[in-house]
Design an enzyme around this catalytic site. Structure first.
Site, PDB file in Angstrom:
ATOM      1  N   ARG A   1       4.162 -10.020  -9.805  1.00 53.44           N
ATOM      2  CA  ARG A   1       5.440  -9.312  -9.907  1.00 53.44           C
ATOM      3  C   ARG A   1       6.571 -10.129  -9.289  1.00 53.44           C
ATOM      4  NH1 ARG A   1       5.609  -4.429  -6.900  1.00 53.44           N
ATOM      5  NH2 ARG A   1       7.773  -4.886  -7.304  1.00 53.44           N
TER       6      ARG A   1
ATOM      7  N   ASP B   1      10.640  -9.175   4.133  1.00 53.51           N
ATOM      8  CA  ASP B   1       9.802  -9.743   3.059  1.00 53.51           C
ATOM      9  C   ASP B   1       9.096 -11.030   3.487  1.00 53.51           C
ATOM     10  OD1 ASP B   1      10.685  -7.663   1.497  1.00 53.51           O
ATOM     11  OD2 ASP B   1      12.241  -8.839   0.516  1.00 53.51           O
TER      12      ASP B   1
ATOM     13  N   LYS C   1      14.299 -12.903  -7.419  1.00 53.63           N
ATOM     14  CA  LYS C   1      13.774 -11.654  -8.005  1.00 53.63           C
ATOM     15  C   LYS C   1      14.710 -10.494  -7.722  1.00 53.63           C
ATOM     16  CE  LYS C   1      10.204  -8.861  -5.976  1.00 53.63           C
ATOM     17  NZ  LYS C   1      10.840  -7.634  -5.658  1.00 53.63           N
ATOM     18  N   ASN C   2      15.106 -10.346  -6.450  1.00 57.06           N
ATOM     19  CA  ASN C   2      15.838  -9.129  -6.093  1.00 57.06           C
ATOM     20  C   ASN C   2      17.301  -9.138  -6.548  1.00 57.06           C
ATOM     21  OD1 ASN C   2      13.495  -8.032  -5.169  1.00 57.06           O
ATOM     22  ND2 ASN C   2      13.868  -8.462  -3.005  1.00 57.06           N
TER      23      ASN C   2
ATOM     24  N   ILE D   1      15.003   7.502  -1.833  1.00 58.22           N
ATOM     25  CA  ILE D   1      16.246   7.003  -2.449  1.00 58.22           C
ATOM     26  C   ILE D   1      17.396   7.988  -2.186  1.00 58.22           C
ATOM     27  CG2 ILE D   1      15.174   5.518  -4.206  1.00 58.22           C
ATOM     28  CD1 ILE D   1      15.797   7.750  -6.268  1.00 58.22           C
TER      29      ILE D   1
ATOM     30  N   ARG E   1       9.515   5.337   0.918  1.00 59.15           N
ATOM     31  CA  ARG E   1      10.679   4.578   0.433  1.00 59.15           C
ATOM     32  C   ARG E   1      11.612   5.535  -0.315  1.00 59.15           C
ATOM     33  NH1 ARG E   1       8.876  -0.934  -2.404  1.00 59.15           N
ATOM     34  NH2 ARG E   1      10.980  -1.558  -1.855  1.00 59.15           N
TER      35      ARG E   1
ATOM     36  N   CYS F   1       6.086  -1.593  -4.483  1.00 55.75           N
ATOM     37  CA  CYS F   1       5.050  -1.852  -3.494  1.00 55.75           C
ATOM     38  C   CYS F   1       4.868  -0.657  -2.555  1.00 55.75           C
ATOM     39  CB  CYS F   1       5.433  -3.074  -2.660  1.00 55.75           C
ATOM     40  SG  CYS F   1       5.275  -4.611  -3.560  1.00 55.75           S
TER      41      CYS F   1
HETATM   42  N1  EPU Z   1      15.940   3.866   2.739  1.00 52.99           N
HETATM   43  C1  EPU Z   1      16.145   5.220   2.891  1.00 52.99           C
HETATM   44  N2  EPU Z   1      16.850   5.883   1.929  1.00 52.99           N
HETATM   45  C2  EPU Z   1      17.350   5.243   0.841  1.00 52.99           C
HETATM   46  C3  EPU Z   1      17.149   3.871   0.689  1.00 52.99           C
HETATM   47  C4  EPU Z   1      16.430   3.188   1.672  1.00 52.99           C
HETATM   48  O1  EPU Z   1      15.695   5.830   3.863  1.00 52.99           O
HETATM   49  O2  EPU Z   1      17.979   5.914   0.006  1.00 52.99           O
HETATM   50  C5  EPU Z   1      15.210   3.124   3.787  1.00 52.99           C
HETATM   51  C6  EPU Z   1      13.935   2.466   3.256  1.00 52.99           C
HETATM   52  O3  EPU Z   1      12.849   3.362   3.267  1.00 52.99           O
HETATM   53  C7  EPU Z   1      13.770   1.304   4.225  1.00 52.99           C
HETATM   54  C8  EPU Z   1      15.208   0.887   4.519  1.00 52.99           C
HETATM   55  O4  EPU Z   1      16.011   2.021   4.183  1.00 52.99           O
HETATM   56  O5  EPU Z   1      13.177   1.743   5.400  1.00 52.99           O
HETATM   57  C9  EPU Z   1      15.722  -0.303   3.752  1.00 52.99           C
HETATM   58  O6  EPU Z   1      15.436  -0.140   2.378  1.00 52.99           O
HETATM   59  P1  EPU Z   1      16.306  -0.804   1.220  1.00 52.99           P
HETATM   60  O7  EPU Z   1      16.915   0.257   0.409  1.00 52.99           O
HETATM   61  O8  EPU Z   1      17.199  -1.844   1.804  1.00 52.99           O
HETATM   62  O9  EPU Z   1      15.173  -1.473   0.375  1.00 52.99           O
HETATM   63  P2  EPU Z   1      15.124  -1.606  -1.187  1.00 52.99           P
HETATM   64  O10 EPU Z   1      16.495  -1.838  -1.706  1.00 52.99           O
HETATM   65  O11 EPU Z   1      14.326  -0.512  -1.797  1.00 52.99           O
HETATM   66  C10 EPU Z   1      14.978  -4.191  -1.247  1.00 52.99           C
HETATM   67  C11 EPU Z   1      14.019  -5.179  -1.799  1.00 52.99           C
HETATM   68  C12 EPU Z   1      12.757  -5.208  -0.959  1.00 52.99           C
HETATM   69  C13 EPU Z   1      13.132  -5.536   0.488  1.00 52.99           C
HETATM   70  C14 EPU Z   1      14.174  -4.527   0.998  1.00 52.99           C
HETATM   71  C15 EPU Z   1      14.685  -4.845   2.383  1.00 52.99           C
HETATM   72  C16 EPU Z   1      14.529  -5.037  -4.134  1.00 52.99           C
HETATM   73  C17 EPU Z   1      14.109  -4.633  -5.496  1.00 52.99           C
HETATM   74  N3  EPU Z   1      13.680  -4.803  -3.166  1.00 52.99           N
HETATM   75  O12 EPU Z   1      14.314  -2.935  -1.331  1.00 52.99           O
HETATM   76  O13 EPU Z   1      11.976  -6.259  -1.470  1.00 52.99           O
HETATM   77  O14 EPU Z   1      11.996  -5.470   1.289  1.00 52.99           O
HETATM   78  O15 EPU Z   1      15.306  -4.520   0.103  1.00 52.99           O
HETATM   79  O16 EPU Z   1      15.276  -6.099   2.413  1.00 52.99           O
HETATM   80  O17 EPU Z   1      15.598  -5.590  -3.948  1.00 52.99           O
HETATM   81  C18 EPU Z   1      10.014  -7.448  -1.953  1.00 52.99           C
HETATM   82  O18 EPU Z   1      10.731  -8.261  -2.573  1.00 52.99           O
HETATM   83  O19 EPU Z   1       8.810  -7.663  -1.675  1.00 52.99           O
HETATM   84  C19 EPU Z   1      10.615  -6.188  -1.515  1.00 52.99           C
HETATM   85  C20 EPU Z   1       9.889  -5.143  -1.147  1.00 52.99           C
END
Ligand code: EPU
Length: 420
Positions: A398, A307, A24-25, A125, A123, A118
């Site tokens: 999802r 996850d 998925k990711n 960006i 979260r 989720c």
């Molecule tokens: N974070 C920030 N600022 C940012 C980006 C992230 O503070 O600009 C923080 C987040 O709040 C979190 C940490 O950094 O505490 C890590 O977040 P990351 O950006 O790595 O997560 P993500 O890319 O939004 C992906 C997966 C998630 C998975 C996380 C961690 C996708 C679409 N989602 O999320 O998957 O938990 O990496 O491995 O790739 C799931 O599949 O159930 C899922 C939630």
């Protein structure tokens, strides 16, 4: 309006083979990445999940021809138009933020609704935005429901991520692929999905090296052409089925996996006492409860995946003493805890750590607050006495292809009901 629920009568022993889908990711980043190609792209092995359907529909909103059939997606961007992507679909999944990096790379400009996904606590960006700005984009956040990103030209830069972020690493990589000159992302995420996206971009003509390490170098190119790419197996879906097998599997073969990608889970399951045999691209997993208690701390790859923290939790009720699960990526990712308490589980969560004690779970009405909480509740339902009813199952759809049908084939007493 009728709502769909999943019902499970616990206690069955599962046996058989599961074929793991594409990740998925990876898929949710690679589909947006494909819009940067100037000739047709074919993606194989996509998972049959609603997040993929939503992203395909977002491509169609840009006037891209996209045909999804039997897990293969054909994309033709000949008539692409840079249309604004408003909130409704965008906010149904987190990964819609990859449309920002890809559209910035293709058009130097986009207007897009704010990403959802989720509810795992905050979260932000900010690291994505920091990267786009470093590449020369101006970001207008004055509209409360959408963002405008615009660059006269994208120019490569050295970007140090303050937090290791999968999303920011991939998003910056997407835009930097079309920037002038060289970009270096330091403190980059090393997850296998980052590598898969880099491999796909390179197959389209990008020049990316170092993906899978903490320093990724991208030399911008002036155009990208189409290619054919197979998505890597989903390590989280594989891990979820490993937990299912460890909870109630007489003997389950989990096929189409990359064993190295699930190694942190395999090690923990073996510590618990689960019987695991590993082949080149498959695993045989047998339940062997009662288990030994273990402690788990989630970390970025190659640490224990956040996850899989929720899906492994039900196994800890089958252990011989208390276990502790500490969540360091999303300290609020514990919305499964009150639901498990409803099932008479001895579990509490405080300040990012759950304490889990041996318990006999009892079926109850429970609510899937997010995708992996939903997987956790399915596993809890499989080992509980009596019937568990899971509400809010759209989160589960999802991320898991046909999970109810697959579990039924393995021998679970599980079914879908429409409730008034
Ligand atoms: N974070 C920030 N600022 C940012 C980006 C992230 O503070 O600009 C923080 C987040 O709040 C979190 C940490 O950094 O505490 C890590 O977040 P990351 O950006 O790595 O997560 P993500 O890319 O939004 C992906 C997966 C998630 C998975 C996380 C961690 C996708 C679409 N989602 O999320 O998957 O938990 O990496 O491995 O790739 C799931 O599949 O159930 C899922 C939630």
């Amino acid at each position: 309006m009728a709502q769909e629920v999943i019902k499970i009568r616990g206690g069955q022993k599962l046996k058989g083979k599961v074929e793991i889908s594409g990740a998925k990711n990876s898929s949710v980043a690679i589909i947006p990445a494909a819009l940067m190609a100037e000739s047709p792209v074919t993606l194989d092995g996509l998972p049959e999940i609603s997040d993929v359907e939503t992203l395909v529909s977002l491509l169609e909103d840009l006037n891209i021809k996209a045909a999804l059939k039997d897990r293969t997606l054909s994309i033709d961007t000949t008539d692409i138009k840079n249309a604004p992507l408003p909130n409704n679909k965008v906010e149904s999944l987190r990964a819609s933020y990859y449309m920002m990096g890809a559209m910035l790379g293709r058009f130097n400009k986009c207007v897009i609704g704010l990403p959802g996904g989720c509810p795992l606590g905050p979260r932000p960006i900010d690291q994505h935005i920091k990267g786009f700005k470093a590449l020369g984009a101006k970001i207008d956040e004055s509209n409360p429901t959408s963002m405008k990103l615009e660059a006269e030209r994208l120019v490569g830069a050295n970007i140090y991520l303050d937090i290791v972020s999968v999303g920011a690493t991939i998003n910056i990589m997407l835009a930097a692929t079309r920037a002038e000159g060289q970009t270096i992302i330091e403190n980059a995420a090393k997850e296998p999905e980052v590598v898969d996206v880099a491999n796909f971009l390179n197959s389209m003509g990008a020049k990316i090296s170092g993906a899978g390490t903490s320093s990724i170098k991208i030399t911008g190119v002036s155009s990208l052409s189409g290619s054919r790419h197979s998505i890597i197996p989903d390590r989280i879906e594989a891990g979820t089925y490993m937990c299912i097998a460890a909870a109630s599997g007489e003997e389950m073969v989990i096929d189409n996996i990359i064993p190295e990608h699930v190694e942190p889970l395999t090690v923990k399951l073996k510590e618990l006492g689960v019987k695991i045999e590993t082949g080149d691209d498959y695993m045989v997993v047998k339940a062997a409860a009662p288990y030994k208690s273990v402690d788990i701390k989630t970390l970025v790859y190659p640490g224990f995946a956040t996850d899989l923290q929720q899906p492994i939790t039900p196994l800890l009720f089958l252990a011989d003493g208390p276990s502790f699960v500490t969540e360091t990526i999303y300290p609020e990712r514990f919305k499964h805890v009150p639901e498990l308490q409803n099932m008479k589980a001895a579990i509490t969560a405080d300040q990012g750590t759950a304490t889990i004690k041996p318990s006999q779970l009892v079926g109850a009405d429970v609510y899937a607050s997010d995708l992996r909480a939903g997987a956790c509740l399915i596993i809890a339902g499989l080992i509980a006495e009596g019937v568990t009813t899971i509400y809010n199952v759209r989160h589960i759809y999802r991320g898991y292809s046909n999970i109810v049908g697959t579990l039924k084939e393995l021998g679970a007493d599980i079914w879908i009901e429409q409730q008034a």
